[in-house]
Design a protein around this motif. Structure first.
Motif, PDB file in Angstrom:
ATOM      1  N   PRO A   1      -2.503   1.580   8.415  1.00  0.00           N
ATOM      2  CA  PRO A   1      -1.255   1.924   7.724  1.00  0.00           C
ATOM      3  C   PRO A   1      -0.393   2.842   8.584  1.00  0.00           C
ATOM      4  CG  PRO A   1      -3.113   3.096   6.746  1.00  0.00           C
ATOM      5  CD  PRO A   1      -3.694   2.100   7.718  1.00  0.00           C
TER       6      PRO A   1
ATOM      7  N   LEU B   1       5.282   4.194   5.334  1.00  0.00           N
ATOM      8  CA  LEU B   1       4.959   4.586   3.956  1.00  0.00           C
ATOM      9  C   LEU B   1       5.906   5.674   3.451  1.00  0.00           C
ATOM     10  CD1 LEU B   1       1.089   4.527   4.306  1.00  0.00           C
ATOM     11  CD2 LEU B   1       2.420   3.108   2.729  1.00  0.00           C
TER      12      LEU B   1
ATOM     13  N   ILE C   1       0.582   3.993  -5.162  1.00  0.00           N
ATOM     14  CA  ILE C   1      -0.080   3.306  -4.049  1.00  0.00           C
ATOM     15  C   ILE C   1       0.139   1.798  -4.149  1.00  0.00           C
ATOM     16  CG2 ILE C   1      -2.352   2.709  -3.112  1.00  0.00           C
ATOM     17  CD1 ILE C   1      -3.186   5.604  -3.594  1.00  0.00           C
TER      18      ILE C   1
ATOM     19  N   ALA D   1       1.978  -0.356  -1.312  1.00  0.00           N
ATOM     20  CA  ALA D   1       1.263  -1.481  -0.699  1.00  0.00           C
ATOM     21  C   ALA D   1       2.112  -2.743  -0.728  1.00  0.00           C
ATOM     22  CB  ALA D   1      -0.065  -1.699  -1.417  1.00  0.00           C
ATOM     23  N   ARG D   2       2.782  -2.971  -1.835  1.00  0.00           N
ATOM     24  CA  ARG D   2       3.645  -4.153  -1.937  1.00  0.00           C
ATOM     25  C   ARG D   2       4.807  -4.070  -0.951  1.00  0.00           C
ATOM     26  NH1 ARG D   2       7.914  -5.189  -6.792  1.00  0.00           N
ATOM     27  NH2 ARG D   2       9.289  -6.521  -5.567  1.00  0.00           N
TER      28      ARG D   2
ATOM     29  N   CYS E   1       5.033  -2.409   1.825  1.00  0.00           N
ATOM     30  CA  CYS E   1       4.619  -2.366   3.230  1.00  0.00           C
ATOM     31  C   CYS E   1       3.672  -3.503   3.602  1.00  0.00           C
ATOM     32  CB  CYS E   1       3.941  -1.026   3.523  1.00  0.00           C
ATOM     33  SG  CYS E   1       5.013   0.408   3.238  1.00  0.00           S
TER      34      CYS E   1
ATOM     35  N   LEU F   1       0.590  -4.113   2.620  1.00  0.00           N
ATOM     36  CA  LEU F   1      -0.729  -3.557   2.889  1.00  0.00           C
ATOM     37  C   LEU F   1      -1.624  -3.776   1.678  1.00  0.00           C
ATOM     38  CD1 LEU F   1       0.366  -0.106   4.365  1.00  0.00           C
ATOM     39  CD2 LEU F   1      -0.663  -1.965   5.681  1.00  0.00           C
ATOM     40  N   ALA F   2      -2.915  -3.653   1.902  1.00  0.00           N
ATOM     41  CA  ALA F   2      -3.853  -3.610   0.782  1.00  0.00           C
ATOM     42  C   ALA F   2      -3.880  -2.188   0.238  1.00  0.00           C
ATOM     43  CB  ALA F   2      -5.245  -4.015   1.247  1.00  0.00           C
ATOM     44  N   PRO F   3      -3.886  -1.995  -1.067  1.00  0.00           N
ATOM     45  CA  PRO F   3      -3.910  -0.633  -1.617  1.00  0.00           C
ATOM     46  C   PRO F   3      -5.035   0.229  -1.053  1.00  0.00           C
ATOM     47  CG  PRO F   3      -3.442  -2.204  -3.357  1.00  0.00           C
ATOM     48  CD  PRO F   3      -3.779  -3.018  -2.140  1.00  0.00           C
TER      49      PRO F   3
ATOM     50  N   GLN G   1      -6.018   0.446   1.829  1.00  0.00           N
ATOM     51  CA  GLN G   1      -5.685   0.983   3.146  1.00  0.00           C
ATOM     52  C   GLN G   1      -4.908   2.291   3.067  1.00  0.00           C
ATOM     53  OE1 GLN G   1      -3.943  -2.998   4.522  1.00  0.00           O
ATOM     54  NE2 GLN G   1      -4.728  -2.140   6.434  1.00  0.00           N
ATOM     55  N   ILE G   2      -4.324   2.576   1.927  1.00  0.00           N
ATOM     56  CA  ILE G   2      -3.461   3.756   1.794  1.00  0.00           C
ATOM     57  C   ILE G   2      -4.290   4.906   1.233  1.00  0.00           C
ATOM     58  CG2 ILE G   2      -1.369   4.674   0.746  1.00  0.00           C
ATOM     59  CD1 ILE G   2      -0.343   1.803   0.543  1.00  0.00           C
TER      60      ILE G   2
END
Length: 608
Positions: free
Chosen positions: A147, A152, A314, A318-319, A321, A323-325, A327-328
């Motif tokens: 990330p 973020l 989160i 995630a949406r 960026c 990413l998978a949640p 990962q944050i």
């Protein structure tokens, strides 16, 4: 404590004593109020916003003093007629909160107003941008396996109205803002965006950095970015009677970005944030580990305390960026705050490698690792940080030589082209001497006198004029008429008529020349205190600490000094003073987080 601050404390304490005596008729009780008022005034002079009653005994002489126990003292304060409560502050000059913090009324009022304004920003429902903006966000930052906290942070600012981004120099705050503004303009091409910083120097550096980081944007988008940052005072329309903009007359903006927000004191932060419309986004950039404001408060550090993110937040990030949640994973909070879901810490440094001596030393100072710092200084490193183990009362010969070497290129530039204001400004901006103190043989005043003599001998031999060619000056007081603000730097050069003129950078990228007699309060600026250097960066710095420990010597001061350098630091200090400096932390007393919790609790029933 300086004599004026002591005199102010004594005068205020005498008034409080008289008011209490008139209300209660009790000389003993009036004496207790006098001592509490005096201690509070002295604490405010040290940058505190309030005084915990538990600390009063220590300030007043410690065990054995004739102050009563805490419950008795609290009762005496509440019965004095001069101390209000949060529920009924009235017109009392002092306020005692529920956690036994004693305030000047105006500071309590600022804290409460600031908390309420911040809670209005965080209480606004999150609003996610459309897919086109999310795609632009991802394209601007790229997409890697790990990330990207810059992305973020930008996504968080797209989601809501208040975001606090803390990171040291080189951690990408400017890049984050450029990409964020590009996304906001994609979302609303007519967005009214204001950029501000507490000092003229910080505002100018913000403008330059944004332009440099925006070169990769499409021309049509780049042209819509704000071209200039303003000082906070200029943005608010400062005038002798106060400010043109306030809560009743808000700024006509949709977005405000404030750089170097750690320099905002409690009063200025309150006035600024209240002047921002409730519908606007507020983005604060700074470094929570730097020195706090010169005046009362450590607002930015308190606002940065809690970088935690809720599960819904989160999921939204995630949406945005891609990413998978999982990962944050935000950093652990220093202390819980109602401002969770509003704070991001940037920790990856893009300017210095992981093994950079400056970066490693700054981390050791920030973490209070005095032994590791001294060992690293003795071992040397990559050449970016050089220790002059100089603890003499006055600067030793190697330190004096560093002073001369540091400005050699500047003096050469003036000899070669004495009329080139731009060239002189560039040469001068490369190097600076940063002193921990203003007074004393290793303070800014003494070093400036020494370098004035050196400059006059090289550039104007035989001249006794204070306005010799090459004299740099720093403005100490805002002058909106001349468009000069506290912290602005000017260079003295001969005019076409041979008379000296002081050249200041202007908004167009050129320079404007002013006669010395027109300048507001100013001083020579070969050397400056570390406090005055906040918001500035130089290729090289010489950091000069005093020979003996002093109250102002803290790890925050040393960290701030080290991180003013882009390339090289020379540190002139004795080992004992260095160790004591790293061990000392700035702890400013404040109740802002308590006011935020109170405001959040007051709003909670309305939200259910």
């Amino acid at each position: 404590m300086s004599a004026p601050e002591q005199a102010l404390a004594d005068g205020f304490a005498s008034m409080v004593e008289r008011w209490t005596l008139a209300h209660t008729g009790d000389p003993l009780q009036a004496g207790w109020l006098r001592r509490a008022a005096q201690a509070l005034s002295l604490a405010i002079g040290e940058g505190h916003v309030c005084l915990p009653l538990a600390a009063l005994d220590a300030r007043d002489g410690g065990p054995g003093s004739d102050l009563p126990d805490l419950p008795t003292l609290r009762q005496a304060l509440q019965a004095s007629g001069v101390v209000g409560t949060p529920a009924a502050p009235g017109a009392c000059p002092l306020v005692l909160d529920d956690d036994d913090r004693l305030y000047l009324h105006r500071h309590f009022d600022y804290e409460r107003r600031l908390a309420q304004r911040l809670l209005r920003a965080t209480g606004a429902p999150p609003a996610l941008p459309d897919d086109a903006v999310a795609q632009q966000l991802q394209a601007l930052f790229g997409h890697g396996d790990a990330p990207d906290w810059q992305m973020l942070a930008a996504a968080l600012a797209l989601r809501q109205r208040l975001v606090v981004v803390s990171g040291g120099p080189g951690t990408g705050k400017t890049t984050t803002v450029v990409h964020l503004l590009a996304c906001l303009l994609q979302q609303n091409p007519d967005a009214r965006i204001a950029l501000a910083a507490p000092t003229g120097k910080a505002a100018a550096r913000m403008s330059e950095a944004l332009l440099q980081r925006a070169t990769h944007l499409p021309p049509a988008l780049r042209e819509r970015l704000p071209a200039q940052a303003s000082t906070v005072h200029r943005l608010l329309g400062a005038h002798p009677g106060g400010f043109a903009h306030d809560a009743a007359r808000p700024l006509a903006i949709d977005v405000l970005v404030v750089d170097e927000a750690s320099m905002l004191d409690l009063a200025l932060a309150t006035r600024l944030f209240e002047a921002v419309p409730d519908t606007a986004r507020l983005i604060l950039l700074g470094d929570k580990d730097q020195l706090a404001a010169v005046e009362s408060g450590a607002v930015f550090a308190e606002l940065s305390a809690d970088p935690s993110l809720s599960a819904p937040c989160i999921a939204d990030l995630a949406r945005l960026c891609a990413l998978a949640p999982a990962q944050i994973v935000p950093a652990a909070p220093l202390q819980p705050s109602p401002l969770h879901d509003s704070v991001v810490w940037l920790t990856r440094n893009f300017r210095f490698g992981a093994e950079s001596h400056i970066a490693r030393a700054a981390t050791q100072v920030r973490e209070g690792q005095a032994g590791e710092l001294l060992q690293g200084l003795r071992d040397g490193g990559d050449g970016s940080l050089h220790w002059l183990e100089d603890g003499a009362a006055a600067p030793a010969a190697p330190t004096l030589q560093c002073l001369r070497d540091g400005y050699a290129a500047y003096f050469d530039a003036l000899r070669e082209a004495p009329g080139d204001a731009a060239g002189a400004a560039r040469a001068f901006a490369r190097f600076r001497v940063l002193c921990a103190l203003r007074e004393g043989p290793r303070g800014a005043l003494a070093i400036n006198r020494l370098l004035e003599d050196e400059a006059r001998a090289l550039l104007a031999p035989g001249s006794a004029s204070p306005w010799f060619t090459g004299r740099p000056v720093m403005v100490l007081r805002n002058d909106p008429v001349l468009r000069l603000f506290n912290g602005d730097i000017g260079i003295t050069l001969p005019g076409a008529d041979g008379e000296p003129r002081v050249h200041f950078a202007d908004a167009s990228g050129g320079h404007r020349a002013l006669p010395p007699l027109r300048l507001p309060a100013h001083e020579t600026a070969f050397a400056m205190t570390v406090h005055k250097a906040q918001g500035s960066e130089f290729d090289e710095v010489l950091v000069l600490l005093p020979a003996q420990p002093a109250r102002v010597l803290t790890r925050e001061l040393l960290y701030t000094a080290l991180t003013r350098a882009r390339q090289q630091v020379r540190l002139a200090a004795g080992a004992e003073v260095l160790a004591a400096t790293v061990a000392a932390r700035t702890r400013r007393q404040s109740g802002l987080l308590a006011r935020l919790r109170e405001a959040a609790q007051a709003e909670a029933p309305a939200c259910r």
